[in-house]
Design an enzyme around this catalytic site. Sequence first.
Site, PDB file in Angstrom:
ATOM      1  NE  ARG A 171      -2.440  -1.269   3.639  1.00 34.24           N
ATOM      2  CZ  ARG A 171      -2.835  -2.389   4.334  1.00 34.24           C
ATOM      3  NH1 ARG A 171      -2.843  -3.035   4.192  1.00 34.24           N
ATOM      4  NH2 ARG A 171      -1.957  -2.225   5.433  1.00 34.24           N
ATOM      5  CD  GLU A 231      -0.121  -3.567  13.587  1.00 37.11           C
ATOM      6  OE1 GLU A 231      -0.422  -3.129  12.619  1.00 37.11           O
ATOM      7  OE2 GLU A 231       1.664  -4.417  13.903  1.00 37.11           O
TER       8      GLU A 231
END
Length: 169
Positions: free
Chosen positions: A63, A101
């Site tokens: 991204r 995460e």
Amino acid sequence: MQIQYKKIIESHKDFPIEGIEYLDLNPIYKNHKYRDELVHDCLGKIVDMIPPTFDYIGVVESRGFLIGSILAHLLDKGLLLLRSKPGRLPGDTKKISHTLEYGDSQMEVQVGSGKVLIFDDVLATGGTSQAAVDVLTKAGYTPVAALFPVELTFLNPTLSIPYESVIKY
């Protein structure tokens, strides 16, 4: 035009895994006016943070490739690809492993030299961004700063280089 980005960005609960709330910037990318305004706001942050005294924008897969490529073009800077998929870069490369995460990952870059501004879409804990700093350093570059369209301040991100963000949550 002052865009209210938080009204445009979509939130998806439990993506890519349960417990993660994913911020989807695609609605910004799909609308050229929103995208252009985000690019403009990012350029302002770069000039305020470090006048463009760097050689490359290091874009984090995938991204970071979108807006980072536009910024590199507008600033007449080179583009370094920081790949997370193994074996996608030819030649002499350096690679490191890091924790996200929601799992483990890796980052790879071709060996070289020069000053680099790191660009990724979201700064969460800082793990991916610090991996970018580390792999660039290992490959011979000097990371000088980082820029993110979105920062999740509630996660208390940490990074060993100066950074800026446009939208803070």
